[in-house]
Scaffold this motif. Sequence first.
Motif, PDB file in Angstrom:
ATOM      1  N   TYR A   1      -2.369  12.575  55.184  1.00  0.00           N
ATOM      2  CA  TYR A   1      -2.280  13.751  56.069  1.00  0.00           C
ATOM      3  C   TYR A   1      -3.444  14.020  56.930  1.00  0.00           C
ATOM      4  O   TYR A   1      -3.524  13.759  57.989  1.00  0.00           O
ATOM      5  N   PHE A   2      -4.696  13.952  56.010  1.00  0.00           N
ATOM      6  CA  PHE A   2      -6.080  14.254  56.703  1.00  0.00           C
ATOM      7  C   PHE A   2      -6.388  13.302  57.738  1.00  0.00           C
ATOM      8  O   PHE A   2      -6.568  13.652  58.854  1.00  0.00           O
ATOM      9  N   LEU A   3      -5.987  11.995  57.470  1.00  0.00           N
ATOM     10  CA  LEU A   3      -6.605  10.781  58.496  1.00  0.00           C
ATOM     11  C   LEU A   3      -5.513  10.994  59.488  1.00  0.00           C
ATOM     12  O   LEU A   3      -5.794  10.419  60.742  1.00  0.00           O
ATOM     13  N   ALA A   4      -4.233  11.284  59.389  1.00  0.00           N
ATOM     14  CA  ALA A   4      -3.241  11.234  60.320  1.00  0.00           C
ATOM     15  C   ALA A   4      -3.412  12.337  61.388  1.00  0.00           C
ATOM     16  O   ALA A   4      -3.347  12.114  62.788  1.00  0.00           O
TER      17      ALA A   4
ATOM     18  N   ASP B   1      -6.155  11.215  47.052  1.00  0.00           N
ATOM     19  CA  ASP B   1      -6.100  12.243  45.948  1.00  0.00           C
ATOM     20  C   ASP B   1      -7.124  13.347  46.168  1.00  0.00           C
ATOM     21  O   ASP B   1      -7.132  14.499  45.919  1.00  0.00           O
ATOM     22  N   MET B   2      -8.438  12.956  46.725  1.00  0.00           N
ATOM     23  CA  MET B   2      -9.414  13.639  46.955  1.00  0.00           C
ATOM     24  C   MET B   2      -9.359  14.649  48.374  1.00  0.00           C
ATOM     25  O   MET B   2      -9.819  15.814  48.256  1.00  0.00           O
ATOM     26  N   LEU B   3      -8.746  14.026  49.171  1.00  0.00           N
ATOM     27  CA  LEU B   3      -8.429  14.579  50.605  1.00  0.00           C
ATOM     28  C   LEU B   3      -7.310  15.953  50.511  1.00  0.00           C
ATOM     29  O   LEU B   3      -6.762  15.945  49.526  1.00  0.00           O
ATOM     30  N   PRO B   4      -7.770  16.829  51.427  1.00  0.00           N
ATOM     31  CA  PRO B   4      -7.068  18.079  51.291  1.00  0.00           C
ATOM     32  C   PRO B   4      -5.600  17.625  51.493  1.00  0.00           C
ATOM     33  O   PRO B   4      -5.323  16.775  52.759  1.00  0.00           O
ATOM     34  N   SER B   5      -4.530  18.394  51.059  1.00  0.00           N
ATOM     35  CA  SER B   5      -3.131  17.885  51.562  1.00  0.00           C
ATOM     36  C   SER B   5      -3.055  18.427  53.076  1.00  0.00           C
ATOM     37  O   SER B   5      -2.000  18.072  53.623  1.00  0.00           O
ATOM     38  N   SER B   6      -3.755  19.559  53.490  1.00  0.00           N
ATOM     39  CA  SER B   6      -3.716  19.841  54.920  1.00  0.00           C
ATOM     40  C   SER B   6      -5.245  19.752  55.543  1.00  0.00           C
ATOM     41  O   SER B   6      -5.745  20.435  55.047  1.00  0.00           O
ATOM     42  N   PRO B   7      -5.438  19.330  56.782  1.00  0.00           N
ATOM     43  CA  PRO B   7      -6.649  19.547  57.254  1.00  0.00           C
ATOM     44  C   PRO B   7      -7.053  20.908  57.428  1.00  0.00           C
ATOM     45  O   PRO B   7      -8.287  21.199  57.481  1.00  0.00           O
ATOM     46  N   THR B   8      -6.068  21.921  57.641  1.00  0.00           N
ATOM     47  CA  THR B   8      -6.540  23.312  57.553  1.00  0.00           C
ATOM     48  C   THR B   8      -7.226  23.891  56.341  1.00  0.00           C
ATOM     49  O   THR B   8      -7.625  25.061  56.563  1.00  0.00           O
ATOM     50  N   HIS B   9      -7.060  23.160  55.331  1.00  0.00           N
ATOM     51  CA  HIS B   9      -7.434  23.633  53.951  1.00  0.00           C
ATOM     52  C   HIS B   9      -8.953  23.166  54.157  1.00  0.00           C
ATOM     53  O   HIS B   9      -9.398  23.623  52.928  1.00  0.00           O
ATOM     54  N   PHE B  10      -9.460  22.454  54.872  1.00  0.00           N
ATOM     55  CA  PHE B  10     -10.742  22.054  54.763  1.00  0.00           C
ATOM     56  C   PHE B  10     -11.692  22.567  55.739  1.00  0.00           C
ATOM     57  O   PHE B  10     -11.675  22.471  57.120  1.00  0.00           O
ATOM     58  N   LEU B  11     -12.433  23.700  55.317  1.00  0.00           N
ATOM     59  CA  LEU B  11     -13.284  24.585  56.507  1.00  0.00           C
ATOM     60  C   LEU B  11     -13.985  23.559  57.363  1.00  0.00           C
ATOM     61  O   LEU B  11     -14.211  23.778  58.479  1.00  0.00           O
ATOM     62  N   LEU B  12     -14.743  22.621  56.747  1.00  0.00           N
ATOM     63  CA  LEU B  12     -15.517  21.641  57.549  1.00  0.00           C
ATOM     64  C   LEU B  12     -14.734  21.110  58.722  1.00  0.00           C
ATOM     65  O   LEU B  12     -15.425  20.966  59.940  1.00  0.00           O
ATOM     66  N   PHE B  13     -13.449  20.676  58.618  1.00  0.00           N
ATOM     67  CA  PHE B  13     -12.569  20.015  59.445  1.00  0.00           C
ATOM     68  C   PHE B  13     -12.494  21.185  60.780  1.00  0.00           C
ATOM     69  O   PHE B  13     -12.272  20.570  61.901  1.00  0.00           O
TER      70      PHE B  13
ATOM     71  N   LEU C   1      -6.907  13.503  61.769  1.00  0.00           N
ATOM     72  CA  LEU C   1      -8.122  13.030  62.204  1.00  0.00           C
ATOM     73  C   LEU C   1      -8.087  12.251  63.481  1.00  0.00           C
ATOM     74  O   LEU C   1      -8.903  12.392  64.515  1.00  0.00           O
ATOM     75  N   MET C   2      -7.398  11.370  63.438  1.00  0.00           N
ATOM     76  CA  MET C   2      -7.469  10.278  64.407  1.00  0.00           C
ATOM     77  C   MET C   2      -7.048  10.921  66.039  1.00  0.00           C
ATOM     78  O   MET C   2      -7.944  10.467  66.848  1.00  0.00           O
TER      79      MET C   2
ATOM     80  N   SER D   1       0.030   4.713  64.541  1.00  0.00           N
ATOM     81  CA  SER D   1      -1.004   4.775  63.366  1.00  0.00           C
ATOM     82  C   SER D   1      -0.812   6.115  62.753  1.00  0.00           C
ATOM     83  O   SER D   1      -0.735   6.167  61.256  1.00  0.00           O
ATOM     84  N   SER D   2      -0.727   7.202  63.599  1.00  0.00           N
ATOM     85  CA  SER D   2      -0.692   8.420  62.876  1.00  0.00           C
ATOM     86  C   SER D   2       0.604   8.717  62.136  1.00  0.00           C
ATOM     87  O   SER D   2       0.795   9.048  61.110  1.00  0.00           O
ATOM     88  N   TRP D   3       1.383   7.863  62.780  1.00  0.00           N
ATOM     89  CA  TRP D   3       2.936   7.844  61.871  1.00  0.00           C
ATOM     90  C   TRP D   3       2.779   7.313  60.723  1.00  0.00           C
ATOM     91  O   TRP D   3       3.177   7.750  59.616  1.00  0.00           O
ATOM     92  N   TYR D   4       2.272   6.109  60.759  1.00  0.00           N
ATOM     93  CA  TYR D   4       2.145   5.102  59.559  1.00  0.00           C
ATOM     94  C   TYR D   4       1.264   5.898  58.438  1.00  0.00           C
ATOM     95  O   TYR D   4       1.642   6.001  57.130  1.00  0.00           O
TER      96      TYR D   4
END
Length: 349
Positions: free
Chosen positions: A229-232, A51-63, A234-235, A219-222
């Motif tokens: 989504y962020f972890l998917a 719930d804390m992670l952004p719904s898309s990695p592109t929403h997180f400037l640091l990423f 990130l890997m 693992s990205s699929w799982y």
Amino acid sequence: MVAQIISFPEQKSSNKLAVSFRFLLSLYAIVPLCLLVLWLDEFGFNFALRDMLPSSPTHFLLFQILFGTPHIVASNLLLLSHDEYLHAFKNKLIAMTLFIMVFFGIGSLFIPYRALYIITACWTVYHVLKQQHGIAKAACRLPGWAFYLQLWLSVGAGIFIYMGIFLKNSLEPEQAAQVLQIASVLTTALVISTVFCQRYVPSRLGIYFLWANTLLVASSWYVYSQQYYFLAILMPRLVHDITAYSFYVTHDVNRHGEQPQNNLFRAATAIRLPVWLVLPLLSFVLTYLLQAYGDDLVNLLLQTLFSTQIYKAVTLGFLGYLALMHYYTEAFVWAAGSPLRRYIRFSGV
């Protein structure tokens, strides 16, 4: 990084630093780590992290500053800072620049945005996974048909995972379910294919690499199916980016370690900046400046001089151009016979 299949000719005996296959394999440790984080969050913290992670990695400037863009900037800097490389690839660079201008510039007036986005997404996924499979091929020694079976199943699954993540807000529930279903079928086929293809791998290290690439996609699929989504993203992003930097740093140390060969590394030597740190540091600093201030600066100048503005001129236009050039050039700049390849050797296989 290199999307070209790794081969071993054209290595320079004086190269002191080597790209280690065992180090590259160790990068896949991010996969079980992310799975552990997911399970701890699910069973111990009631999805608090999700719930804390952004719904898309592109929403997180640091990423965006830490992953993806820096290694793209670094690869372009590596080419642009060496006159020898620019001369060797001049015609290809000019031709690709013109193609990007026509297809993505003029073409955007006629081609729907989503179509352009999907084309770019497919190229992104292909680039990332071709790199990992290309490197693994040197350790796996798969027959050609088995290599391409693994590659295209991975790419196919990766494309639908990518679209399921980045297009989820624009997909109808039925469409999102279909994307997940197709990704599931392709991922299952990839796992079955890996079980069958491992019999052709002659070494234990090769089997590790074969399964590492399969588990990266699976693992990205799982993780995607569990809505992390962020972890998917990130890997594969971390594995791909650090692999790329291992080539860039190896090249720089072997070429400039004893005697700087261009103005960039002469300046770095003058301020006693280690050779291995020059390209990573510069690429991260430039990425931060471009992402944080690029659009505002360009629009300030355009507004002052021409009373107009351009939507995301830097973060979408300029960085998008660099990304497409990166996908294109990495397919040949590390191939046997390339002037860059003379400064690369391998160890551990």
